[in-house]
Design an enzyme around this catalytic site. Structure first.
Site, short mmCIF file in Angstrom:
data_model
loop_
_atom_site.label_atom_id
_atom_site.label_comp_id
_atom_site.label_asym_id
_atom_site.label_seq_id
_atom_site.Cartn_x
_atom_site.Cartn_y
_atom_site.Cartn_z
CG ASP A 197 -1.87 1.17 1.21
OD1 ASP A 197 -1.53 2.21 0.63
OD2 ASP A 197 -2.99 1.02 1.75
CG HIS A 198 1.31 4.21 -3.18
ND1 HIS A 198 0.15 3.80 -3.77
CD2 HIS A 198 1.24 5.56 -3.13
CE1 HIS A 198 -0.58 4.85 -4.06
NE2 HIS A 198 0.05 5.94 -3.68
CG HIS A 260 -4.37 4.56 -0.43
ND1 HIS A 260 -3.44 3.56 -0.55
CD2 HIS A 260 -4.70 4.90 -1.71
CE1 HIS A 260 -3.23 3.31 -1.84
NE2 HIS A 260 -3.99 4.10 -2.55
#
Ligand SMILES: NC(=O)c1ccc[n+]([C@@H]2O[C@H](COP(=O)([O-])OP(=O)(O)OC[C@H]3O[C@@H](n4cnc5c(N)ncnc54)[C@H](OP(=O)(O)O)[C@@H]3O)[C@@H](O)[C@H]2O)c1
Length: 511
Positions: A197-198, A260
């Site tokens: 999950d960047h 996010h």
């Protein structure tokens, strides 16, 4: 780090051990836009392993040189800073390409031969990292084919670490996430799976933990006694671009909130973990937060959620089409491009503190920000002085585009009159550290190579996050579902989202 001290003054970090990285989906957008530019920036900073090989792979028939030329265009276009010719020359020598259809076992035999021959020139034992930059339906077949040809090994028996990185979306709901996980677990152990999950690779998001636990002043206030409410906003001014096929099947809750937003929320609300260098204890605490988020009843879903789609409007002075007019969107689509939610972490620390979330496309501005509103001070001392209602102290954590923090405090305005005005105390990464933050993918790729899973999402976190959203999806897909509202592109969303906060005595903070 003291103000003014730059990253250049720091002692060098230990490099990861010898690594062979195979990128599946190497002819695709993510590879050119994010992965190779991130690797080049790591090369520029000398953070890559001394022995490092990359093999790009997809069905397209490309030579090594074709692949290098293709990704070099991406580096020039998308890298956060120019990559020096000497670094590119050194890096690109280790860049190779091997065609492979993820569903064809024979192709994996050829891939294995290629990997072995490239590693043969070094005496080092290479760890294997497989990055699956492709649609989730390929995760299971690729993992199974890798296992079948002997490219997934147990560390305990070979001393070679094998890791598989998977991109979002991880499932579509609880059931599909569970199935996807079961599919991967047939070939891999949980500790070999890195669900990316960047957002967790962003400096500001990692800083939530440092901020909370390295500063004595905030943690005593970090609870229901002192915090009035929290707002998390993930706003984008862009539409869906060329992602209609994906987005129209998913919507903003699945695209942004499930991953996010809930990851940021869990870091914001966790209890102190046993250790910050122990991935398990941090992930245990995050999973507990997600488990504590109150599951809504159908009535609560109607009261506490707003979904909408953008209508025509203008963004940055340019007219833009409505969601339903976007290329590739089903004309009768009810997919959400905007959502506002009121959630509650129903545990001892947070019970009764509303957490408002809004996320949307084609909004007025691109900005991701967390705002923590502290209780107002009593105004008894200021009565009769025409000060007006005292404002909340607000801690803002700016995640993008500007990275930093600010604290809003009330202050006396200079002059003979007794006027109280809110002012901001600001910290930005650029000003304090003198260096731009690295891209999230840089940190995350480095962590995978080092075998550190802290910033990756564990399976139970994924399942909890789908589970807490399930009642919302259920009501939204029912026969008497609340309507999908409309908002003008370029606005801050529908009126109903403002009403959601107003009925709770709050209002969205301006961004
Ligand atoms: N792009 C982004 O910025 C971004 C951001 C976050 C997450 N993601 C996620 O990352 C994944 C990849 O996204 P993307 O934008 O790079 O997609 P993309 O541009 O459509 O690329 C897909 C890749 O998969 C390969 N492929 C398709 N079928 C294959 C098969 N049977 N065997 C082997 N390779 C196959 C394609 O190459 P061939 O046709 O040559 O086989 C291509 O390289 C998606 O899950 C997406 O949701 C992307």
């Amino acid at each position: 780090m003291a103000e003014g001290v730059t990253a250049q003054n720091e002692p060098r970090i230990a490099k990861p051990p010898a690594t062979l990285l195979v990128i599946f989906g190497a002819s695709g957008d993510l590879t050119s836009r994010k992965l190779i530019p991130a690797l080049c920036n790591l090369a520029e900073d000398q953070y890559l392993p001394e022995n490092f090989i990359v093999i790009g792979s997809s069905r397209s028939k490309l030579s090594d040189d074709d692949f290098r030329a293709k990704v070099f265009e991406g580096v020039q276009k998308f890298s956060r800073r120019p990559i020096s010719p000497a670094v590119w020359e050194r890096f690109s020598k280790n860049l190779h390409y091997q065609p492979c259809n993820g569903e064809v076992l024979a192709d994996f035999e050829l891939l294995k031969q290629r990997m072995e021959s490239l590693c043969a020139s070094s005496e080092q034992r290479f760890n294997y990292v497989y990055y699956l930059a492709m649609a989730p339906q390929f995760f299971g077949p690729i993992a199974s084919n890798l296992r079948e040809v002997g490219l997934i090994e147990e560390y305990s028996s070979t001393g070679r670490r094998t890791s598989v990185v998977v991109e979002k979306p991880f499932g579509h709901d609880t059931q599909s996430a569970r199935e996807l996980n079961e599919c991967l677990r047939k070939s891999l152990a949980e500790e070999q799976i890195y669900r990316i999950d960047h957002y967790l690779g962003k400096e500001t998001v990692q800083n939530i933990l440092v901020f909370r636990f390295a500063n004595g002043i905030f943690e005593p206030l970090w609870n229901r006694k002192y915090i009035d409410h929290i707002q998390i906003s993930v706003c984008e001014d862009i539409g869906i671009g060329n992602r209609a096929a994906y987005f129209d099947q998913n919507g903003i809750v699945r695209d942004i909130v499930q991953n996010h937003v809930l990851q940021m929320l869990s870091l914001l609300c966790i209890e102190p973990p046993i250790s910050l260098s122990d991935a398990k204890s941090i992930r245990d605490e995050k999973a507990k937060v997600l488990r504590s988020i109150k599951r809504m009843t159908p009535v609560e879903v109607r009261e506490n959620t707003v979904r909408a789609q953008y209508a025509r409007g203008s963004v940055s002075g340019q007219p833009v089409v409505s969601y339903l007019e976007e290329k590739g969107v089903n004309p009768g689509s009810t997919t959400d491009t905007y959502v506002a939610l009121k959630l509650e972490v129903d545990n001892w620390r947070w019970s009764g503190v509303p957490i408002y979330i809004r996320a949307g496309k084609r909004l007025a501005k691109r900005i991701t920000e967390i705002k923590v509103f502290f209780n107002r001070a009593p105004d008894s001392l200021f009565k009769g002085r025409q000060v007006g209602e005292l404002e909340h102290n607000v801690l803002s954590i700016q995640v993008q585009p500007k990275e930093g923090m600010s604290l809003r405090i009330s202050s006396k305005q200079p002059g003979p009159r007794f006027k109280v005005r809110p002012v901001e105390m600001d910290f930005t990464y650029d000003n304090s550290f003198g260096v731009a933050s690295p891209e999230a993918y840089e940190r995350l790729l480095l962590d995978v190579m080092k075998g550190d899973p802290t910033l990756f999402t564990r399976n139970d976190e994924i399942e909890e996050s789908w589970d807490l959203l399930a009642p919302i999806f259920e009501v939204w897909s029912s026969k008497d579902a609340p309507p999908v509202l409309s908002y003008e592109a370029g606005s801050w969303g529908p009126q109903a989202a403002d009403d959601l906060l107003r009925k709770n005595g709050h209002s969205w903070s301006s961004l």
